[in-house]
Design a protein around this motif. Structure first.
Motif, PDB file in Angstrom:
ATOM      1  N   GLU A  47      88.819  30.325 -37.417  1.00  0.00           N
ATOM      2  CA  GLU A  47      90.309  30.768 -37.325  1.00  0.00           C
ATOM      3  C   GLU A  47      90.727  30.462 -39.072  1.00  0.00           C
ATOM      4  O   GLU A  47      91.680  31.423 -39.319  1.00  0.00           O
ATOM      5  CB  GLU A  47      91.148  29.724 -36.727  1.00  0.00           C
ATOM      6  N   GLU A  48      89.626  29.859 -39.757  1.00  0.00           N
ATOM      7  CA  GLU A  48      89.960  30.162 -41.362  1.00  0.00           C
ATOM      8  C   GLU A  48      90.084  31.594 -41.820  1.00  0.00           C
ATOM      9  O   GLU A  48      89.228  32.384 -41.268  1.00  0.00           O
ATOM     10  CB  GLU A  48      88.713  29.241 -41.878  1.00  0.00           C
ATOM     11  N   LYS A  49      90.813  31.748 -42.770  1.00  0.00           N
ATOM     12  CA  LYS A  49      91.041  33.133 -43.320  1.00  0.00           C
ATOM     13  C   LYS A  49      89.722  33.636 -43.913  1.00  0.00           C
ATOM     14  O   LYS A  49      89.482  34.728 -44.263  1.00  0.00           O
ATOM     15  CB  LYS A  49      92.301  33.182 -44.201  1.00  0.00           C
ATOM     16  N   THR A  50      89.063  32.585 -44.453  1.00  0.00           N
ATOM     17  CA  THR A  50      87.883  32.700 -45.226  1.00  0.00           C
ATOM     18  C   THR A  50      86.716  33.293 -44.349  1.00  0.00           C
ATOM     19  O   THR A  50      85.476  33.735 -44.800  1.00  0.00           O
ATOM     20  CB  THR A  50      87.192  31.758 -46.037  1.00  0.00           C
ATOM     21  N   SER A  51      86.756  33.299 -43.134  1.00  0.00           N
ATOM     22  CA  SER A  51      85.919  33.702 -42.080  1.00  0.00           C
ATOM     23  C   SER A  51      85.741  35.229 -41.694  1.00  0.00           C
ATOM     24  O   SER A  51      86.725  35.678 -41.076  1.00  0.00           O
ATOM     25  CB  SER A  51      85.811  32.857 -40.684  1.00  0.00           C
ATOM     26  N   PHE A  52      84.784  35.853 -42.380  1.00  0.00           N
ATOM     27  CA  PHE A  52      84.742  37.304 -41.825  1.00  0.00           C
ATOM     28  C   PHE A  52      84.261  37.592 -40.514  1.00  0.00           C
ATOM     29  O   PHE A  52      85.007  38.389 -39.942  1.00  0.00           O
ATOM     30  CB  PHE A  52      83.483  37.744 -42.700  1.00  0.00           C
ATOM     31  N   VAL A  53      83.652  36.646 -39.793  1.00  0.00           N
ATOM     32  CA  VAL A  53      83.374  36.833 -38.497  1.00  0.00           C
ATOM     33  C   VAL A  53      84.724  36.764 -37.581  1.00  0.00           C
ATOM     34  O   VAL A  53      85.071  37.492 -36.675  1.00  0.00           O
ATOM     35  CB  VAL A  53      82.301  35.680 -37.890  1.00  0.00           C
ATOM     36  N   GLY A  54      85.420  35.713 -37.709  1.00  0.00           N
ATOM     37  CA  GLY A  54      86.906  35.388 -37.319  1.00  0.00           C
ATOM     38  C   GLY A  54      87.735  36.330 -37.389  1.00  0.00           C
ATOM     39  O   GLY A  54      88.416  36.924 -36.644  1.00  0.00           O
TER      40      GLY A  54
END
Length: 215
Positions: free
Chosen positions: A129-136
């Protein structure tokens, strides 16, 4: 770029094996591809998963498929927002420049990306859920699919979401004006399949029945 290294030895060996056999046996065909350019009959959008070998599944030769791979074989909605969109660019090139006749979404069972989307949407993977997660953020493309399967028994949700990864992508393709125009003109047909990794089965989506049937 000091962080880049030479190929591992096993890849070099395999390359030389290919060059001495497959390439030499089809040298004239490869020369023709180089000189005449590519004219693929179809574009295939498949998952990055190393177990999904689309050219082997369909017995395709070099030059026959224009292939794009990403996590969970997803196509985002049309969004000309100035950002970088690798999948959208590949679709645009295949449809407007290469004029492919078919565009095939190839999903598969036991997909880690689909599992990750399910974990994220069900609250089991807060890191996605983090904004920094490309996968998410990429899995956000599949969120509407999760909403469609969340009321199913839990043991059925993953399999249903794997199919939704194919359907969401087909639906999103039709938000691209050039895809929609080519489909309506009868110049392009869209297809969706789900590959069973364990038993080699292939299910194809039947739009009239709104269901997947075994090939």
């Amino acid at each position: 770029m000091k962080d880049a290294h030479l190929l591992p030895h096993y890849l070099v060996q395999r390359y030389h094996g290919w060059k001495a056999t497959s390439f030499m046996e089809n040298k004239a065909w490869f020369r023709r591809l180089a000189e005449d350019g590519q004219r693929p009959r179809a574009m295939v959008i498949a998952c990055c998963d190393s177990r999904v070998h689309v050219t082997s599944i369909f017995g395709a030769e070099s030059g026959e498929f224009f292939i794009h791979r990403n996590i969970a074989n997803l196509v985002p909605s049309y969004a000309p927002d100035g950002l970088q969109h690798g999948t959208s660019a590949a679709v645009e090139y295949a449809v407007t420049a290469l004029k492919v006749a078919h565009l095939v979404i190839v999903g598969h069972t036991n997909c880690g990306g689909v599992q990750g989307c399910h974990d994220m949407c069900s609250g089991r993977a807060p890191e996605l859920e983090e904004k920094t997660s490309f996968v998410g953020r990429w899995m956000d493309v599949l969120r509407p699919g999760y909403d469609r399967v969340v009321d199913l028994p839990e043991e059925q949700q993953i399999r249903a979401l794997e199919r939704q990864a194919v359907l969401i992508s087909l639906e999103n393709l039709m938000t691209f004006p050039f895809v929609k125009a080519a489909v309506e003109a009868g110049e392009l047909s869209l297809h969706g399949v789900l590959h069973e990794i364990g038993d080699g089965g292939l299910w194809q989506y039947d739009g009239e029945k709104d269901d997947f049937t075994l090939v």
